[in-house]
Structures are given as structure tokens and as C-alpha cells.
Design a protein around this motif. Structure first.
Motif, PDB file in Angstrom:
ATOM      1  N   ALA A  21       0.833  -1.209   0.000  1.00  0.00           N
ATOM      2  CA  ALA A  21       0.000   0.000   0.000  1.00  0.00           C
ATOM      3  C   ALA A  21       0.865   1.256   0.000  1.00  0.00           C
ATOM      4  CB  ALA A  21      -0.932  -0.004   1.209  1.00  0.00           C
ATOM      5  N   ALA A  22       1.935   1.248   0.787  1.00  0.00           N
ATOM      6  CA  ALA A  22       2.831   2.400   0.859  1.00  0.00           C
ATOM      7  C   ALA A  22       3.516   2.638  -0.483  1.00  0.00           C
ATOM      8  CB  ALA A  22       3.870   2.191   1.957  1.00  0.00           C
ATOM      9  N   ALA A  23       3.972   1.584  -1.130  1.00  0.00           N
ATOM     10  CA  ALA A  23       4.637   1.728  -2.426  1.00  0.00           C
ATOM     11  C   ALA A  23       3.675   2.293  -3.465  1.00  0.00           C
ATOM     12  CB  ALA A  23       5.194   0.381  -2.882  1.00  0.00           C
ATOM     13  N   GLU A  24       2.446   1.819  -3.461  1.00  0.00           N
ATOM     14  CA  GLU A  24       1.454   2.277  -4.434  1.00  0.00           C
ATOM     15  C   GLU A  24       1.105   3.749  -4.228  1.00  0.00           C
ATOM     16  OE1 GLU A  24      -3.174   1.294  -5.209  1.00  0.00           O
ATOM     17  OE2 GLU A  24      -1.840  -0.440  -5.090  1.00  0.00           O
ATOM     18  N   VAL A  25       0.828   4.133  -2.996  1.00  0.00           N
ATOM     19  CA  VAL A  25       0.442   5.528  -2.748  1.00  0.00           C
ATOM     20  C   VAL A  25       1.629   6.467  -2.955  1.00  0.00           C
ATOM     21  CG1 VAL A  25       0.833   5.700  -0.226  1.00  0.00           C
ATOM     22  CG2 VAL A  25      -1.019   6.990  -1.298  1.00  0.00           C
ATOM     23  N   ALA A  69      -7.941  10.799  -4.862  1.00  0.00           N
ATOM     24  CA  ALA A  69      -8.532   9.457  -4.907  1.00  0.00           C
ATOM     25  C   ALA A  69      -7.563   8.399  -4.375  1.00  0.00           C
ATOM     26  CB  ALA A  69      -8.949   9.120  -6.336  1.00  0.00           C
ATOM     27  N   HIS A  70      -6.263   8.549  -4.680  1.00  0.00           N
ATOM     28  CA  HIS A  70      -5.316   7.529  -4.215  1.00  0.00           C
ATOM     29  C   HIS A  70      -5.129   7.571  -2.702  1.00  0.00           C
ATOM     30  CE1 HIS A  70      -2.789  10.928  -5.628  1.00  0.00           C
ATOM     31  NE2 HIS A  70      -2.088  10.678  -4.543  1.00  0.00           N
ATOM     32  N   ARG A  75      -6.174   5.081   2.548  1.00  0.00           N
ATOM     33  CA  ARG A  75      -6.801   5.091   3.881  1.00  0.00           C
ATOM     34  C   ARG A  75      -7.686   3.866   4.081  1.00  0.00           C
ATOM     35  NH1 ARG A  75      -7.976  11.497   3.577  1.00  0.00           N
ATOM     36  NH2 ARG A  75      -5.970  12.188   4.413  1.00  0.00           N
ATOM     37  N   ALA A  76      -8.404   3.464   3.032  1.00  0.00           N
ATOM     38  CA  ALA A  76      -9.234   2.257   3.124  1.00  0.00           C
ATOM     39  C   ALA A  76      -8.355   1.024   3.339  1.00  0.00           C
ATOM     40  CB  ALA A  76     -10.077   2.102   1.861  1.00  0.00           C
ATOM     41  N   GLU A  80      -8.248  -1.760   6.436  1.00  0.00           N
ATOM     42  CA  GLU A  80      -8.275  -3.206   6.212  1.00  0.00           C
ATOM     43  C   GLU A  80      -7.093  -3.892   6.901  1.00  0.00           C
ATOM     44  OE1 GLU A  80      -8.345  -4.101   2.034  1.00  0.00           O
ATOM     45  OE2 GLU A  80     -10.083  -2.803   1.696  1.00  0.00           O
ATOM     46  N   ILE A  81      -5.931  -3.263   6.815  1.00  0.00           N
ATOM     47  CA  ILE A  81      -4.709  -3.813   7.403  1.00  0.00           C
ATOM     48  C   ILE A  81      -4.791  -3.801   8.927  1.00  0.00           C
ATOM     49  CG2 ILE A  81      -2.227  -3.380   7.716  1.00  0.00           C
ATOM     50  CD1 ILE A  81      -2.269  -2.249   4.798  1.00  0.00           C
ATOM     51  N   GLY A  82      -5.510  -2.826   9.470  1.00  0.00           N
ATOM     52  CA  GLY A  82      -5.593  -2.678  10.925  1.00  0.00           C
ATOM     53  C   GLY A  82      -4.513  -1.772  11.481  1.00  0.00           C
TER      54      GLY A  82
END
Length: 99
Positions: A21-25, A69-70, A75-76, A80-82
Motif C-alpha cells: 500500500a505504501a509503495a502504491e500511494v 482518490a489515491h 486510507r481504506a 483493512e490492514i488494521g
């Protein structure tokens, strides 16, 4: 210029999902107007702790980033990850000197 930095934790089972998620954002954010630096690091001592570090031209750019949007998707994914223990601060640095 603004600097945003801080940490957050994820449960051990969320580490790989957090990295993805961090790499994508980060890729999407670095393409935004006014973003100078946007990066994450995983602690070598506490692998469930991640640090974010950002540099922005100004507050308007940072606010636009928060509405992107990203970031909503990111954040979503954090939910999910917690992810928990989010402690992120913004400040305006004074003159900087190369060491």
C-alpha cells in the motif's frame, strides 16, 4: 515548504500489505503538484512500525493531496490492514543547512 513526518504501526500479519500500500500511494503522490518528497521506511528494530516523510511546496498542495482518490484508497487499505498508533505531524522548517 512544509514537512510532514510521523509513524504508524500495523499488526505483524499486515506488514506485507502495508509495504504494498505504501509503495502504491508513494508513486501516485510523487506525481502530484507540489510534492517534493514522499517516502516510507520500515523500522529495523520494530518491523511493525512504519515512518512516513513528506515535503510539500505549500499547504494548498498538501490539502489537495488529502482529497485525492489515491489517498482515499490508501486510507481504506490502512483500515483493512488494521493500522493503529498513527502519529503524524506537519511543520514549517526554518532555514536549512547542509551538514
Amino acid at each position: 515548504m512544509l514537512i510532514v513526518t510521523g509513524t504508524m504501526q500495523v499488526p505483524p500479519e499486515g506488514i506485507e500489505a502495508m509495504k504494498a500500500a505504501a509503495a502504491e500511494v508513494a508513486v501516485a503522490t510523487r506525481a502530484e503538484k507540489g510534492c517534493r518528497v514522499y517516502a516510507f521506511w520500515q523500522s529495523v528494530e520494530e518491523p511493525t512500525t512504519f515512518r512516513v516523510y513528506e515535503e510539500w511546496d505549500d499547504l494548498d498542495c498538501l490539502k489537495a493531496h488529502g482529497k485525492s482518490a489515491h489517498i482515499a484508497t490508501y486510507r481504506a487499505k490502512l483500515a483493512e490492514i488494521g493500522a493503529f498508533g498513527r502519529d503524524i505531524k506537519m511543520h514549517e522548517p526554518g532555514p536549512m543547512t547542509t551538514l
